[in-house]
Design a protein around this motif. Structure first.
Motif, PDB file in Angstrom:
ATOM      1  N   TYR A   1      -3.827 -25.291  -4.780  1.00  0.00           N
ATOM      2  CA  TYR A   1      -3.481 -24.580  -3.535  1.00  0.00           C
ATOM      3  C   TYR A   1      -2.784 -23.262  -3.894  1.00  0.00           C
ATOM      4  O   TYR A   1      -3.037 -22.228  -3.282  1.00  0.00           O
ATOM      5  CB  TYR A   1      -2.568 -25.426  -2.638  1.00  0.00           C
ATOM      6  N   SER A   2      -1.907 -23.306  -4.905  1.00  0.00           N
ATOM      7  CA  SER A   2      -1.208 -22.067  -5.293  1.00  0.00           C
ATOM      8  C   SER A   2      -2.205 -21.034  -5.812  1.00  0.00           C
ATOM      9  O   SER A   2      -2.089 -19.846  -5.500  1.00  0.00           O
ATOM     10  CB  SER A   2      -0.168 -22.345  -6.383  1.00  0.00           C
ATOM     11  N   ALA A   3      -3.181 -21.482  -6.595  1.00  0.00           N
ATOM     12  CA  ALA A   3      -4.186 -20.537  -7.118  1.00  0.00           C
ATOM     13  C   ALA A   3      -4.970 -19.932  -5.951  1.00  0.00           C
ATOM     14  O   ALA A   3      -5.223 -18.716  -5.920  1.00  0.00           O
ATOM     15  CB  ALA A   3      -5.129 -21.246  -8.092  1.00  0.00           C
ATOM     16  N   ALA A   4      -5.317 -20.741  -4.960  1.00  0.00           N
ATOM     17  CA  ALA A   4      -6.083 -20.218  -3.811  1.00  0.00           C
ATOM     18  C   ALA A   4      -5.228 -19.237  -3.005  1.00  0.00           C
ATOM     19  O   ALA A   4      -5.740 -18.220  -2.515  1.00  0.00           O
ATOM     20  CB  ALA A   4      -6.565 -21.367  -2.933  1.00  0.00           C
ATOM     21  N   GLU A   5      -3.917 -19.508  -2.907  1.00  0.00           N
ATOM     22  CA  GLU A   5      -3.039 -18.609  -2.138  1.00  0.00           C
ATOM     23  C   GLU A   5      -3.026 -17.192  -2.713  1.00  0.00           C
ATOM     24  O   GLU A   5      -2.855 -16.232  -1.970  1.00  0.00           O
ATOM     25  CB  GLU A   5      -1.604 -19.170  -2.100  1.00  0.00           C
ATOM     26  N   THR A   6      -3.241 -17.070  -4.042  1.00  0.00           N
ATOM     27  CA  THR A   6      -3.237 -15.722  -4.644  1.00  0.00           C
ATOM     28  C   THR A   6      -4.421 -14.886  -4.140  1.00  0.00           C
ATOM     29  O   THR A   6      -4.490 -13.692  -4.385  1.00  0.00           O
ATOM     30  CB  THR A   6      -3.320 -15.781  -6.195  1.00  0.00           C
ATOM     31  N   LEU A   7      -5.373 -15.553  -3.456  1.00  0.00           N
ATOM     32  CA  LEU A   7      -6.553 -14.824  -2.957  1.00  0.00           C
ATOM     33  C   LEU A   7      -6.388 -14.432  -1.494  1.00  0.00           C
ATOM     34  O   LEU A   7      -7.322 -13.919  -0.870  1.00  0.00           O
ATOM     35  CB  LEU A   7      -7.795 -15.696  -3.133  1.00  0.00           C
ATOM     36  N   GLY A   8      -5.200 -14.717  -0.923  1.00  0.00           N
ATOM     37  CA  GLY A   8      -4.924 -14.238   0.439  1.00  0.00           C
ATOM     38  C   GLY A   8      -5.163 -15.254   1.533  1.00  0.00           C
ATOM     39  O   GLY A   8      -5.383 -14.857   2.680  1.00  0.00           O
ATOM     40  N   ILE A   9      -5.127 -16.529   1.223  1.00  0.00           N
ATOM     41  CA  ILE A   9      -5.201 -17.545   2.283  1.00  0.00           C
ATOM     42  C   ILE A   9      -3.910 -18.355   2.204  1.00  0.00           C
ATOM     43  O   ILE A   9      -3.365 -18.548   1.108  1.00  0.00           O
ATOM     44  CB  ILE A   9      -6.451 -18.458   2.101  1.00  0.00           C
ATOM     45  N   SER A  10      -3.408 -18.810   3.358  1.00  0.00           N
ATOM     46  CA  SER A  10      -2.141 -19.553   3.322  1.00  0.00           C
ATOM     47  C   SER A  10      -2.411 -21.047   3.230  1.00  0.00           C
ATOM     48  O   SER A  10      -3.500 -21.522   3.552  1.00  0.00           O
ATOM     49  CB  SER A  10      -1.315 -19.248   4.567  1.00  0.00           C
TER      50      SER A  10
ATOM     51  N   ARG B   1     -10.789 -11.574 -17.716  1.00  0.00           N
ATOM     52  CA  ARG B   1     -10.394 -12.313 -16.519  1.00  0.00           C
ATOM     53  C   ARG B   1     -10.090 -11.391 -15.336  1.00  0.00           C
ATOM     54  O   ARG B   1      -9.517 -10.318 -15.511  1.00  0.00           O
ATOM     55  CB  ARG B   1      -9.116 -13.113 -16.803  1.00  0.00           C
ATOM     56  N   ILE B   2     -10.436 -11.841 -14.164  1.00  0.00           N
ATOM     57  CA  ILE B   2     -10.073 -11.126 -12.935  1.00  0.00           C
ATOM     58  C   ILE B   2      -8.735 -11.691 -12.471  1.00  0.00           C
ATOM     59  O   ILE B   2      -8.558 -12.910 -12.418  1.00  0.00           O
ATOM     60  CB  ILE B   2     -11.156 -11.339 -11.844  1.00  0.00           C
ATOM     61  N   GLU B   3      -7.784 -10.817 -12.158  1.00  0.00           N
ATOM     62  CA  GLU B   3      -6.451 -11.254 -11.729  1.00  0.00           C
ATOM     63  C   GLU B   3      -6.253 -10.899 -10.240  1.00  0.00           C
ATOM     64  O   GLU B   3      -6.989 -10.061  -9.696  1.00  0.00           O
ATOM     65  CB  GLU B   3      -5.382 -10.605 -12.613  1.00  0.00           C
ATOM     66  N   PRO B   4      -5.254 -11.534  -9.582  1.00  0.00           N
ATOM     67  CA  PRO B   4      -5.123 -11.409  -8.132  1.00  0.00           C
ATOM     68  C   PRO B   4      -5.113  -9.970  -7.592  1.00  0.00           C
ATOM     69  O   PRO B   4      -5.670  -9.704  -6.538  1.00  0.00           O
ATOM     70  CB  PRO B   4      -3.788 -12.091  -7.832  1.00  0.00           C
ATOM     71  N   LYS B   5      -4.487  -9.033  -8.335  1.00  0.00           N
ATOM     72  CA  LYS B   5      -4.380  -7.674  -7.779  1.00  0.00           C
ATOM     73  C   LYS B   5      -5.566  -6.788  -8.143  1.00  0.00           C
ATOM     74  O   LYS B   5      -5.653  -5.642  -7.719  1.00  0.00           O
ATOM     75  CB  LYS B   5      -3.067  -7.035  -8.220  1.00  0.00           C
ATOM     76  N   ASP B   6      -6.497  -7.318  -8.941  1.00  0.00           N
ATOM     77  CA  ASP B   6      -7.670  -6.517  -9.315  1.00  0.00           C
ATOM     78  C   ASP B   6      -8.629  -6.400  -8.131  1.00  0.00           C
ATOM     79  O   ASP B   6      -8.683  -7.294  -7.285  1.00  0.00           O
ATOM     80  CB  ASP B   6      -8.442  -7.201 -10.461  1.00  0.00           C
ATOM     81  N   TRP B   7      -9.415  -5.337  -8.136  1.00  0.00           N
ATOM     82  CA  TRP B   7     -10.451  -5.210  -7.099  1.00  0.00           C
ATOM     83  C   TRP B   7     -11.501  -6.299  -7.324  1.00  0.00           C
ATOM     84  O   TRP B   7     -11.846  -6.635  -8.461  1.00  0.00           O
ATOM     85  CB  TRP B   7     -11.111  -3.820  -7.176  1.00  0.00           C
ATOM     86  N   MET B   8     -11.972  -6.877  -6.235  1.00  0.00           N
ATOM     87  CA  MET B   8     -13.063  -7.871  -6.346  1.00  0.00           C
ATOM     88  C   MET B   8     -13.936  -7.796  -5.107  1.00  0.00           C
ATOM     89  O   MET B   8     -13.434  -7.462  -4.013  1.00  0.00           O
ATOM     90  CB  MET B   8     -12.490  -9.288  -6.528  1.00  0.00           C
ATOM     91  N   PRO B   9     -15.235  -8.089  -5.234  1.00  0.00           N
ATOM     92  CA  PRO B   9     -16.087  -8.079  -4.040  1.00  0.00           C
ATOM     93  C   PRO B   9     -15.612  -9.155  -3.066  1.00  0.00           C
ATOM     94  O   PRO B   9     -15.145 -10.209  -3.491  1.00  0.00           O
ATOM     95  CB  PRO B   9     -17.481  -8.426  -4.578  1.00  0.00           C
ATOM     96  N   GLU B  10     -15.743  -8.851  -1.781  1.00  0.00           N
ATOM     97  CA  GLU B  10     -15.272  -9.779  -0.746  1.00  0.00           C
ATOM     98  C   GLU B  10     -15.917 -11.160  -0.886  1.00  0.00           C
ATOM     99  O   GLU B  10     -15.284 -12.197  -0.679  1.00  0.00           O
ATOM    100  CB  GLU B  10     -15.585  -9.162   0.624  1.00  0.00           C
ATOM    101  N   ASP B  11     -17.170 -11.165  -1.292  1.00  0.00           N
ATOM    102  CA  ASP B  11     -17.892 -12.427  -1.399  1.00  0.00           C
ATOM    103  C   ASP B  11     -17.372 -13.265  -2.582  1.00  0.00           C
ATOM    104  O   ASP B  11     -17.388 -14.500  -2.536  1.00  0.00           O
ATOM    105  CB  ASP B  11     -19.391 -12.125  -1.564  1.00  0.00           C
ATOM    106  N   TYR B  12     -16.936 -12.587  -3.633  1.00  0.00           N
ATOM    107  CA  TYR B  12     -16.345 -13.288  -4.787  1.00  0.00           C
ATOM    108  C   TYR B  12     -15.063 -13.978  -4.333  1.00  0.00           C
ATOM    109  O   TYR B  12     -14.830 -15.144  -4.602  1.00  0.00           O
ATOM    110  CB  TYR B  12     -16.079 -12.265  -5.887  1.00  0.00           C
ATOM    111  N   ARG B  13     -14.252 -13.222  -3.574  1.00  0.00           N
ATOM    112  CA  ARG B  13     -12.995 -13.780  -3.058  1.00  0.00           C
ATOM    113  C   ARG B  13     -13.282 -15.010  -2.184  1.00  0.00           C
ATOM    114  O   ARG B  13     -12.685 -16.065  -2.351  1.00  0.00           O
ATOM    115  CB  ARG B  13     -12.258 -12.695  -2.247  1.00  0.00           C
TER     116      ARG B  13
ATOM    117  N   LEU C   1     -17.295   0.388  -8.067  1.00  0.00           N
ATOM    118  CA  LEU C   1     -16.332  -0.707  -8.248  1.00  0.00           C
ATOM    119  C   LEU C   1     -17.055  -2.004  -8.601  1.00  0.00           C
ATOM    120  O   LEU C   1     -16.619  -2.761  -9.466  1.00  0.00           O
ATOM    121  CB  LEU C   1     -15.522  -0.903  -6.958  1.00  0.00           C
ATOM    122  N   GLU C   2     -18.179  -2.226  -7.936  1.00  0.00           N
ATOM    123  CA  GLU C   2     -18.938  -3.458  -8.208  1.00  0.00           C
ATOM    124  C   GLU C   2     -19.481  -3.480  -9.623  1.00  0.00           C
ATOM    125  O   GLU C   2     -19.458  -4.504 -10.296  1.00  0.00           O
ATOM    126  CB  GLU C   2     -20.088  -3.608  -7.192  1.00  0.00           C
TER     127      GLU C   2
END
Ligand code: FAQ
Length: 313
Positions: free
Chosen positions: A83-92, A19-31, A6-7
């Motif tokens: 803030y909306s862009a950051a929310e797509t990565l799983g933080i509120s 481009r990497i999109e919100p539902k794509d797999w990404m390394p935890e550190d990238y997120r 995957l990496e």
């Protein structure tokens, strides 16, 4: 699929500028890196409203007030897209706000300096928005889709901001001796903090290597700072300004300006919370957060009532 594969696929996509999109797999550190950078960027936009908001009631004409108000509102909008862009990565939003108010998340060092005269508003527009554009135009090509798309609109607006700042200063430069003095004095205070906005030098920037590999950052801190100096020195000449740096000199061989050493002790002191306005900035945001509690509660109650009605219908 195993993580190694995957990496590899992830890095291949990055290398091909897909481009990497919100539902794509990404390394935890990238997120994590993206959440850190995007949320800190959002906080900077929101805290950045304060030094300029301070001058809305004191702007010298109705036109200047209207323009400044529009600019400050734009900064609020930038904060919201981010803030909306950051929310797509799983933080509120609440988590991000908690990190800002507790001092865990950073925001740009530049907003911890005071705006003491009307010339400071011009200097903020010209230098702070100018530095922001230098840093953010490459972010329109950053690898994470929602961040890159938010940056396109942000950059268009920042470019208007930079010009309004320069226009204020151009007027002052053609004014009285007192106005020219006010202009130079503001410039002397903002020049070095503007250079610090680009972050620590590359050999002291722990995040740059990874962020460049993942194409979150397209240029290093020092590369962007150099570009900013080269462009801004020429603009300063038109304003008749003296650069407060005895070491600033055109280097024919490099094709760039050489400039003096940044006071990194001052930079880290401000980043760690001990700048001239850090305490005041966070107290103001905390107060706004507390006083806005009833609005957030009302919005949640309204949404719940509407949902209940829809279910009943
Ligand atoms: N202030 O390893 P690096 C604006 C921290 S928006 C405070 O080099 P990185 C619009 C950094 O977070 C201005 N802290 O980090 C406007 C890290 O700490 P951490 C904001 C800073 O992320 C105009 C540590 O130092 N723009 O102005 C600063 O790779 C007018 C090590 O640094 C953005 O946020 C600093 N200046 O590179 C609004 C743009 N520099 O997080 C109102 C997006 C570094 O590990 C009015 N961000 N640090 O605890 C970026 O491009 C990057 O995050 C950098 C830093 C270049 C800022």
């Amino acid at each position: 699929m195993d993580t190694q594969l995957l990496e590899t696929q992830f890095q291949d996509k990055i290398d091909q500028d897909i481009r990497i999109e919100p539902k794509d797999w990404m390394p935890e550190d990238y997120r994590k890196t993206l959440i850190r950078q995007i949320s800190q960027h959002a906080h900077s936009e929101i805290i950045g409203m304060l030094p300029e908001g301070n001058w809305i009631t004191r702007a010298p004409s109705l036109r200047r007030k209207a323009v400044l108000m529009a600019k400050v509102q734009d900064e609020a909008g930038h904060g919201l897209y981010l803030y909306s862009a950051a929310e797509t990565l799983g933080i509120s939003r609440d988590q991000m706000m908690e990190q800002l108010l507790s001092g865990k998340a950073k925001y740009s060092s530049i907003f911890n300096y005071p705006t003491l005269s009307w010339a400071d508003i011009g200097a903020v527009g010209w230098l702070v928005d100018g530095a922001a554009i230098m840093n953010q135009v490459p972010l329109c090509r950053t690898s994470y889709g929602p961040y890159a798309r938010a940056m396109v609109r942000v950059c268009k607006e920042e470019s208007f901001h930079q010009r309004q700042g320069y226009e204020i200063l151009l007027m002052l430069s053609k004014g009285t001796d007192a106005q020219r003095h006010m202009l130079q004095e503001a410039f002397n205070r903002w020049w070095w903090p503007a250079l610090m906005m680009f972050g620590p030098s590359d050999d002291n920037s722990p995040n740059t290597e990874k962020s460049m590999k993942w194409r979150i950052k397209r240029f290093t801190n020092d590369e962007l700072r150099q570009k900013f100096v080269d462009v801004t020195v020429e603009q300063a000449k038109i304003l008749g300004l003296t650069i407060p740096d005895p070491d600033l000199k055109w280097n024919e061989e490099r094709g760039h300006y050489d400039f003096g050493e940044i006071n990194w002790d001052e930079f880290w002191n401000v980043v760690k919370g001990n700048g001239p306005c850090n305490k005041e900035r966070l107290e103001t945001r905390q107060k706004a957060w507390d006083e806005g509690a009833w609005v957030r509660e009302a919005a949640v109650n309204f949404a719940e009532k509407r949902k209940a009605k829809t279910i009943a219908a």
